[in-house]
Scaffold this motif. Sequence first.
Motif, PDB file in Angstrom:
ATOM      1  N   TYR A 118       2.182  -7.061   7.277  1.00 49.99           N
ATOM      2  CA  TYR A 118       1.885  -8.099   8.338  1.00 49.99           C
ATOM      3  C   TYR A 118       2.712  -7.589   9.693  1.00 49.99           C
ATOM      4  N   ASN A 119       1.832  -7.597  10.842  1.00 50.88           N
ATOM      5  CA  ASN A 119       2.787  -7.529  12.020  1.00 50.88           C
ATOM      6  C   ASN A 119       2.245  -8.434  13.101  1.00 50.88           C
ATOM      7  N   LEU A 120       3.065  -8.913  14.009  1.00 51.15           N
ATOM      8  CA  LEU A 120       2.926  -9.836  14.944  1.00 51.15           C
ATOM      9  C   LEU A 120       3.472  -9.129  16.300  1.00 51.15           C
ATOM     10  N   ASN A 121       2.611  -8.836  17.442  1.00 51.76           N
ATOM     11  CA  ASN A 121       3.013  -8.409  18.681  1.00 51.76           C
ATOM     12  C   ASN A 121       2.635  -9.306  19.628  1.00 51.76           C
ATOM     13  N   TYR A 122       4.096  -9.562  20.272  1.00 54.71           N
ATOM     14  CA  TYR A 122       3.933 -10.723  21.228  1.00 54.71           C
ATOM     15  C   TYR A 122       4.520 -10.081  22.490  1.00 54.71           C
ATOM     16  N   SER A 123       3.729 -10.591  23.514  1.00 59.47           N
ATOM     17  CA  SER A 123       3.969  -9.941  25.036  1.00 59.47           C
ATOM     18  C   SER A 123       4.644 -10.716  25.883  1.00 59.47           C
ATOM     19  N   PHE A 124       6.183 -11.023  25.971  1.00 55.57           N
ATOM     20  CA  PHE A 124       6.613 -11.945  26.953  1.00 55.57           C
ATOM     21  C   PHE A 124       6.071 -11.910  28.617  1.00 55.57           C
ATOM     22  N   ASN A 125       6.067 -10.614  29.125  1.00 58.46           N
ATOM     23  CA  ASN A 125       5.582 -10.250  30.429  1.00 58.46           C
ATOM     24  C   ASN A 125       5.301  -9.007  30.638  1.00 58.46           C
ATOM     25  N   LYS A 126       5.139  -8.442  31.692  1.00 54.81           N
ATOM     26  CA  LYS A 126       4.816  -7.011  32.101  1.00 54.81           C
ATOM     27  C   LYS A 126       5.858  -5.919  31.545  1.00 54.81           C
ATOM     28  N   GLN A 127       7.081  -6.336  31.390  1.00 52.36           N
ATOM     29  CA  GLN A 127       8.052  -5.400  30.926  1.00 52.36           C
ATOM     30  C   GLN A 127       8.712  -5.583  29.424  1.00 52.36           C
ATOM     31  N   SER A 128       8.324  -6.712  28.803  1.00 51.83           N
ATOM     32  CA  SER A 128       8.883  -6.973  27.577  1.00 51.83           C
ATOM     33  C   SER A 128       7.785  -7.337  26.480  1.00 51.83           C
ATOM     34  N   ASP A 129       8.346  -6.749  25.461  1.00 53.69           N
ATOM     35  CA  ASP A 129       7.313  -6.981  24.005  1.00 53.69           C
ATOM     36  C   ASP A 129       8.180  -6.999  22.805  1.00 53.69           C
ATOM     37  N   LEU A 130       7.788  -8.257  21.966  1.00 54.67           N
ATOM     38  CA  LEU A 130       8.287  -8.460  20.859  1.00 54.67           C
ATOM     39  C   LEU A 130       7.511  -7.887  19.594  1.00 54.67           C
ATOM     40  N   PHE A 131       7.912  -7.089  18.710  1.00 56.31           N
ATOM     41  CA  PHE A 131       7.148  -6.766  17.340  1.00 56.31           C
ATOM     42  C   PHE A 131       7.908  -7.302  16.049  1.00 56.31           C
ATOM     43  N   LEU A 132       7.134  -8.035  15.216  1.00 54.17           N
ATOM     44  CA  LEU A 132       7.778  -8.734  14.174  1.00 54.17           C
ATOM     45  C   LEU A 132       7.147  -8.484  12.961  1.00 54.17           C
ATOM     46  N   GLY A 133       7.550  -8.212  11.664  1.00 56.49           N
ATOM     47  CA  GLY A 133       6.696  -7.878  10.697  1.00 56.49           C
ATOM     48  C   GLY A 133       7.361  -7.928   9.343  1.00 56.49           C
ATOM     49  N   TYR A 134       6.578  -8.042   8.295  1.00 56.30           N
ATOM     50  CA  TYR A 134       7.022  -8.077   6.861  1.00 56.30           C
ATOM     51  C   TYR A 134       6.302  -7.037   6.040  1.00 56.30           C
ATOM     52  N   ASP A 135       7.204  -6.425   5.238  1.00 57.20           N
ATOM     53  CA  ASP A 135       6.343  -5.037   4.699  1.00 57.20           C
ATOM     54  C   ASP A 135       6.751  -5.309   3.102  1.00 57.20           C
ATOM     55  N   PHE A 136       6.005  -5.109   2.128  1.00 57.96           N
ATOM     56  CA  PHE A 136       6.097  -5.154   0.742  1.00 57.96           C
ATOM     57  C   PHE A 136       5.591  -3.803   0.142  1.00 57.96           C
ATOM     58  N   SER A 137       5.951  -3.140  -0.753  1.00 56.86           N
ATOM     59  CA  SER A 137       5.558  -2.215  -1.582  1.00 56.86           C
ATOM     60  C   SER A 137       5.997  -2.286  -3.041  1.00 56.86           C
ATOM     61  N   SER A 138       5.123  -1.598  -3.920  1.00 53.13           N
ATOM     62  CA  SER A 138       5.493  -1.761  -5.381  1.00 53.13           C
ATOM     63  C   SER A 138       5.225  -0.211  -5.609  1.00 53.13           C
ATOM     64  N   THR A 139       6.251   0.540  -6.137  1.00 60.13           N
ATOM     65  CA  THR A 139       6.189   2.016  -6.600  1.00 60.13           C
ATOM     66  C   THR A 139       6.606   2.274  -7.993  1.00 60.13           C
ATOM     67  N   LYS A 140       5.670   2.433  -8.769  1.00 60.19           N
ATOM     68  CA  LYS A 140       5.874   3.114 -10.145  1.00 60.19           C
ATOM     69  C   LYS A 140       5.775   4.510 -10.424  1.00 60.19           C
ATOM     70  N   ALA A 141       7.020   5.128 -10.780  1.00 61.54           N
ATOM     71  CA  ALA A 141       6.978   6.671 -10.837  1.00 61.54           C
ATOM     72  C   ALA A 141       7.347   6.943 -12.177  1.00 61.54           C
ATOM     73  N   LYS A 142       6.770   7.704 -13.025  1.00 59.73           N
ATOM     74  CA  LYS A 142       6.900   8.240 -14.082  1.00 59.73           C
ATOM     75  C   LYS A 142       7.021   9.755 -14.179  1.00 59.73           C
ATOM     76  N   TYR A 143       7.753  10.448 -15.128  1.00 62.75           N
ATOM     77  CA  TYR A 143       7.513  11.935 -15.560  1.00 62.75           C
ATOM     78  C   TYR A 143       7.827  12.164 -16.909  1.00 62.75           C
ATOM     79  N   GLU A 144       7.426  13.102 -17.468  1.00 58.26           N
ATOM     80  CA  GLU A 144       7.583  13.646 -18.692  1.00 58.26           C
ATOM     81  C   GLU A 144       7.649  15.185 -18.756  1.00 58.26           C
ATOM     82  N   LEU A 145       8.817  15.669 -19.317  1.00 60.50           N
ATOM     83  CA  LEU A 145       8.833  17.079 -19.324  1.00 60.50           C
ATOM     84  C   LEU A 145       9.276  17.648 -20.828  1.00 60.50           C
ATOM     85  N   ASP A 146       8.177  18.497 -21.207  1.00 60.07           N
ATOM     86  CA  ASP A 146       8.563  19.083 -22.705  1.00 60.07           C
ATOM     87  C   ASP A 146       8.869  20.646 -22.352  1.00 60.07           C
TER      88      ASP A 146
END
Length: 791
Positions: free
Chosen positions: A420-448
């Motif tokens: 989720y991102n929120l972009n807020y513009s204060f004025n002509k020169q300034s911007d603020l960008f805030l966010g939350y990021d979630f990821s779930s990564t499952k990795a597996k390997y098998e070697l014979d």
Amino acid sequence: MKIKLSILFICLAMSIFSQEKVDISFIDASLLTVLKKAETSFGVKFSFNAEVIEKKTFSFKKRNCLLIHLITEIERQTPLVFNQINERYYYITINKNHIPIDYNLLNEVLVTSYVTSAINKKKNSSISINPQQLGPLPGLTEPDVLESLKIIPGVQSPNETASGIYIRGGTPNQNLVLWDGIKMYSYGHFFGMLSAFNPYTTKEIILSKSGTEARYGNRISGVIDIKTKENIPEKITGNFGFNMTHADAFLNIPFSDKTSVSVSARRSISDLIKTFTFNKLFARVFSTFDSNQKDNNIIDKEIKFNRVNQLDFYDYTTKFVYKPSENESFHLSFLHTGNKMYNDLVVPEYEDHYNDKLNIKNTGVSVNWKKISNEKTTHNVKGYYSNYNLAYKGAYSYLDKYLDLVSSKDNAINDFGFTYNLNYSFNKQSDLFLGYDFSSTKAKYELDYSYAIEGENKYSSNEKDTGTNNTHSVFGEYQYDDNDWNINTGVRFNYFSKIDKFVLEPRLYFEKKLHKNFNFKASFEQKHQALIQLIEFQTSSLGFDLENEIWTQVNNDNIPLQKSLQTSYGIIFNQKNWTINIESYYKMVSGMTSLTSGYNDQTDDFSNGKGKVFGVDLLISKHFNNYKTWINYSYTKNRFKFLDLENIYFPANHDITHYFSWSQAYKLKNYEFSLGWIYRTGNPYTAVKEFNTDSDGNPYIDLDSDNINAHRLPNYHRLDASMSYSFNFSQKWKGKLGFSILNIYNQKNIFNRYYTAIPVRNLNNEIEYQLKQVDKYSLGITPNIVFRVSF
């Protein structure tokens, strides 16, 4: 007299007013709205037929924008042509030969041409590439998403593949590669010889080498953010074509003025016809395997053999676009890529049998919702799912089953997340960008892996691992931009659940105007990576060393969290179509392992280490009407150090000290030509210190561990060329014919060297081992032809 002075004063006032600088911000706005805004802001009048601008939209954002800037951008994105009558009045016509350009509006607007008109630097230091505008690059008949990055200083491919992108000393698995927000784990076709992404669906490629924005995380090197087309056409549009390796098609179908669906598909044609281009690529892919057979006089047909082999690839995409209003959009994207390899070689005289099967798939889906609540606030919600699978099986029997080897490898990743991102513009020169990021990564390997000698099992192993890491991140960015300063600063705060660790990642980029033609820039960034690739030596030692990396999670034992810290500074010069960009950088990397980088190929032991990279990137480009030329030079000193490997700094496997390329492009009516020459330092390698056999007769190779990568292969160089011709079948249907040649003078470049032991029968009919030096050669002279139709 008074009347004349009044008229003169009014005209002068209009002229001055038309040079007024105003702030422009449009996102998918109707052209009628844009033109009315321009008339009010700049005091001008436009005459046009309403049908000319019907259903056309426009996106652009620029502070202190002049009228000429706005008109140029409208002409770039649309087929409209602005014809000036006087200082105030314009009439608008249609350019029927115009190629529409999609524009992606971000907070970081395009500020200057970087290499060509299709490659621009953004205000946050990233590079924007529009592959549809590039034209033919040297050696390519069609735009290639990843190959196009290599004309940017600091981006190299030591192994001569499209997917082997090394950014400022970082390895390919350290790059964050996104396709419409989907994390990609497989980037190439034909084992990396071609990009896995269809260029005709691509709208923009954003490359970040340093000063990376805080919204990007969990990779310690560069960012390659690929965005696909999202325009809603008035009628069905598309294109199709083929070259000597594959065929493809793309369709964009509107269902209404608010909804459309685009589909694309690519597929190799090697099962139908094996062209000269395919044979060259095939020989390059199987060069190591075939080299081993040449030692036995097999491949050169002195001994009869039976061989069946196939290399196939495919990819297809779908994208649904819904724009209920000018301030809201919803996108649903889907991608699937696949590669299959089958190799079967039987030598009746020796009763030798080689069999390899490899299948690689990467599937992903993403959703993207964007809403502009008001002039100051924009909301953006993204979600994705990515699945990667690699399955390999190999069986080998040598010399009348004296030696039997069997191996298999499975590697899988399931990755999903949302932002989720929120972009807020204060004025002509300034911007603020805030966010939350979630990821779930499952990795597996098998070697014979197992091998038997004369039917007796000598060795077998099974190694596997499964792990899931949940990453929670909060981030913020602050952007400030005026005529003299451009600042983008941010921070990313990560929590990695698998190792129960919090990390902080500050980011900073700023640019200062020193003179109207000179800018100074500098950046700082710190990043971490919890998912890495390890070199898997068991299958690679069998002589077929393709796709020998496996994805795995970091842990608190022998695979630590990777961390990088990079600083850079440089100067940009722009004047009269000249661009000079010079930038120096220094990068420190920790949390490396010897298996990660592929140094310790005699044992499965892990050794922790760190690295440091110093480099200088230089770009010089110049445009002369229809002719453009650019020089790309990089100096890199890439050094690693491991506790169990000499414990002093030595050259990395991919250390390229000097890299130089000179490219040229020329357009003459419907013809486009390009020519490029590359010259670089040879790759480093480690020589053999001793070769012997143990008491059981098993061979061992002792590399010179006191002088790791102390030797260099011969310097690499080649000349490439391309040309294309565009024509019209009718007003609606257009055609293109292209021709390219890689390595025109057929230079035999070596890009890798290693050693192996091969069993042979001596005069007494006994088995003994001999040391073999294996050189992997680059592509020889390789022509290609393309034919395309668009409508």
